[in-house]
Scaffold this active site. Structure first.
Site, PDB file in Angstrom:
ATOM      1  N   LYS A  34       0.519 -15.586  -0.821  1.00  0.00           N
ATOM      2  CA  LYS A  34       1.446 -14.441  -0.732  1.00  0.00           C
ATOM      3  C   LYS A  34       2.500 -14.741   0.322  1.00  0.00           C
ATOM      4  CE  LYS A  34       0.512 -10.242   1.207  1.00  0.00           C
ATOM      5  NZ  LYS A  34       1.613  -9.684   1.992  1.00  0.00           N
ATOM      6  N   ASP A  61       5.952 -10.778  -1.874  1.00  0.00           N
ATOM      7  CA  ASP A  61       5.711  -9.387  -1.455  1.00  0.00           C
ATOM      8  C   ASP A  61       6.885  -8.880  -0.613  1.00  0.00           C
ATOM      9  OD1 ASP A  61       4.469  -6.991  -0.852  1.00  0.00           O
ATOM     10  OD2 ASP A  61       3.149  -7.850   0.683  1.00  0.00           O
ATOM     11  N   LYS A  63       8.468  -5.894  -1.530  1.00  0.00           N
ATOM     12  CA  LYS A  63       8.427  -4.424  -1.700  1.00  0.00           C
ATOM     13  C   LYS A  63       9.820  -3.834  -1.941  1.00  0.00           C
ATOM     14  CE  LYS A  63       4.235  -3.805   1.097  1.00  0.00           C
ATOM     15  NZ  LYS A  63       4.038  -5.153   1.633  1.00  0.00           N
ATOM     16  N   ASP A  66      15.105   0.386  -4.244  1.00  0.00           N
ATOM     17  CA  ASP A  66      16.562   0.538  -4.218  1.00  0.00           C
ATOM     18  C   ASP A  66      17.023   1.234  -5.491  1.00  0.00           C
ATOM     19  OD1 ASP A  66      19.325   0.030  -3.504  1.00  0.00           O
ATOM     20  OD2 ASP A  66      18.557  -1.596  -2.245  1.00  0.00           O
ATOM     21  N   THR A 125      -0.587   1.875   3.670  1.00  0.00           N
ATOM     22  CA  THR A 125      -1.769   2.336   4.427  1.00  0.00           C
ATOM     23  C   THR A 125      -1.421   2.713   5.862  1.00  0.00           C
ATOM     24  OG1 THR A 125      -2.287   0.004   4.668  1.00  0.00           O
ATOM     25  CG2 THR A 125      -3.604   1.227   3.103  1.00  0.00           C
ATOM     26  N   ARG A 217      -5.904 -13.095   7.511  1.00  0.00           N
ATOM     27  CA  ARG A 217      -6.495 -13.666   8.720  1.00  0.00           C
ATOM     28  C   ARG A 217      -7.922 -14.203   8.594  1.00  0.00           C
ATOM     29  NH1 ARG A 217      -4.310  -8.531  11.761  1.00  0.00           N
ATOM     30  NH2 ARG A 217      -4.719  -7.814   9.639  1.00  0.00           N
TER      31      ARG A 217
HETATM   32  O1  C5P Z   1      -4.847 -10.554   7.511  1.00  0.00           O
HETATM   33  P1  C5P Z   1      -5.178  -9.540   6.456  1.00  0.00           P
HETATM   34  O2  C5P Z   1      -6.275  -9.974   5.510  1.00  0.00           O
HETATM   35  O3  C5P Z   1      -5.416  -8.163   7.038  1.00  0.00           O
HETATM   36  O4  C5P Z   1      -3.834  -9.477   5.577  1.00  0.00           O
HETATM   37  C1  C5P Z   1      -3.651  -8.575   4.540  1.00  0.00           C
HETATM   38  C2  C5P Z   1      -2.309  -8.747   3.918  1.00  0.00           C
HETATM   39  O5  C5P Z   1      -2.112  -7.691   3.008  1.00  0.00           O
HETATM   40  C3  C5P Z   1      -1.132  -8.691   4.880  1.00  0.00           C
HETATM   41  O6  C5P Z   1      -0.101  -9.528   4.348  1.00  0.00           O
HETATM   42  C4  C5P Z   1      -0.709  -7.251   4.838  1.00  0.00           C
HETATM   43  O7  C5P Z   1       0.665  -7.078   5.121  1.00  0.00           O
HETATM   44  C5  C5P Z   1      -0.979  -6.911   3.383  1.00  0.00           C
HETATM   45  N1  C5P Z   1      -1.195  -5.492   3.117  1.00  0.00           N
HETATM   46  C6  C5P Z   1      -2.199  -4.737   3.737  1.00  0.00           C
HETATM   47  N2  C5P Z   1      -2.364  -3.420   3.433  1.00  0.00           N
HETATM   48  C7  C5P Z   1      -1.560  -2.847   2.531  1.00  0.00           C
HETATM   49  C8  C5P Z   1      -0.574  -3.578   1.887  1.00  0.00           C
HETATM   50  C9  C5P Z   1      -0.431  -4.918   2.203  1.00  0.00           C
HETATM   51  O8  C5P Z   1      -2.943  -5.264   4.561  1.00  0.00           O
HETATM   52  N3  C5P Z   1      -1.765  -1.581   2.215  1.00  0.00           N
END
Ligand code: C5P
Length: 249
Positions: A34, A61, A63, A66, A125, A217
């Protein structure tokens, strides 16, 4: 056939372009990545080509939110770059969502690429019900708002949505496959939740109806990212026992 590796999308957050490319090469069996705003703003469309040259599939991603003509143009360009999953905000409304979908179809056709799947973002979220009410005068419960926006997107021809793993089961009932449900907020057993508050394991999220998982992560910051990726794949293989017909784009 869809394998566990096809269902895991690794989020390349917080990496410089050259770091991201080197990281991808170091993870055995990686299939999907992503690219978010941060990496795209630094590296531009070139990074999508470079990742694809490594044999990777790309979820872009950005988002989009517009007016219809701009959504159509942006999706046309992104589809022509070869991104296979693209996010748009459901709040852009049905006309803009339809235009985005039409733009994606056109961009893919112009370049003989597969039509990407557009994914609607419903409620980020980071919003709470209290702040939605105070700042935007939105009084609808998030629990009602998420399926309502997902349905708006589905009716406009959008192919899926991004949702929390906790929302996946309810959305799956409303939107059977092939509607894609892509879930972040995934934490394999033993990994730190960090800033994610409502997390689920990889296998549990797929069992709840997700088609693909976004994992950042727990893999990118692991001491051994290949091993962490393999652990997530193994969790999915376990969950697949008893689940049939799981498919993703
Ligand atoms: O590091 P982690 O597993 O928390 O990363 C989750 C990914 O998903 C990040 O790129 C974050 O921006 C994205 N994301 C999220 N929650 C959302 C939408 C996208 O954690 N509701």
């Amino acid at each position: 056939m869809t394998t566990a590796a096809d269902q895991i999308i690794v989020a390349l957050d917080g990496m410089a372009p050259e770091q991201a490319l080197a990281f991808c090469q170091s993870v055995d069996g990686l299939r999907w990545v992503k690219v978010g705003l941060e990496l795209f703003v630094q590296a531009g469309p070139e990074v999508i080509a470079q990742l694809r040259e490594q044999g990777l599939r790309v979820f872009l991603d950005l988002k989009f939110h517009d007016i219809p003509a701009t959504m159509a143009g942006a999706c046309r360009r992104v589809a022509a770059l070869g991104a296979e999953l693209i996010t748009v905000h459901a709040c852009a409304g049905s006309e803009a969502l339809q235009a985005a979908q039409a733009g994606a179809v056109e961009g893919a056709a112009n370049t003989a690429l597969k039509v990407p799947t557009l994914l609607a973002v419903t409620v980020l979220t980071s919003w709470s019900e209290q702040r939605l009410k105070q700042e935007l005068a939105i009084t609808q419960d998030i629990r009602e708002r998420v399926p309502a926006l997902a349905s708006l997107a589905a009716a406009a021809g959008i192919g899926g949505c991004v949702c929390s793993p906790q929302e996946a089961a309810a959305l799956r009932v409303l939107h059977p496959a092939p509607f894609a449900l892509v879930t972040p907020g995934i934490r394999p057993r033993g990994s730190e939740a960090g800033d994610q508050s409502r997390v689920m394991g990889p296998g549990a999220a797929i069992a709840a109806g997700a088609t693909q998982l976004v994992i950042g992560r727990p893999i990118t910051r692991a001491n051994d990212p290949s091993a962490a990726f393999a652990t997530c794949c193994a969790d999915l293989d376990q969950a697949a026992i008893g689940i049939s017909g799981v498919s993703c784009p």
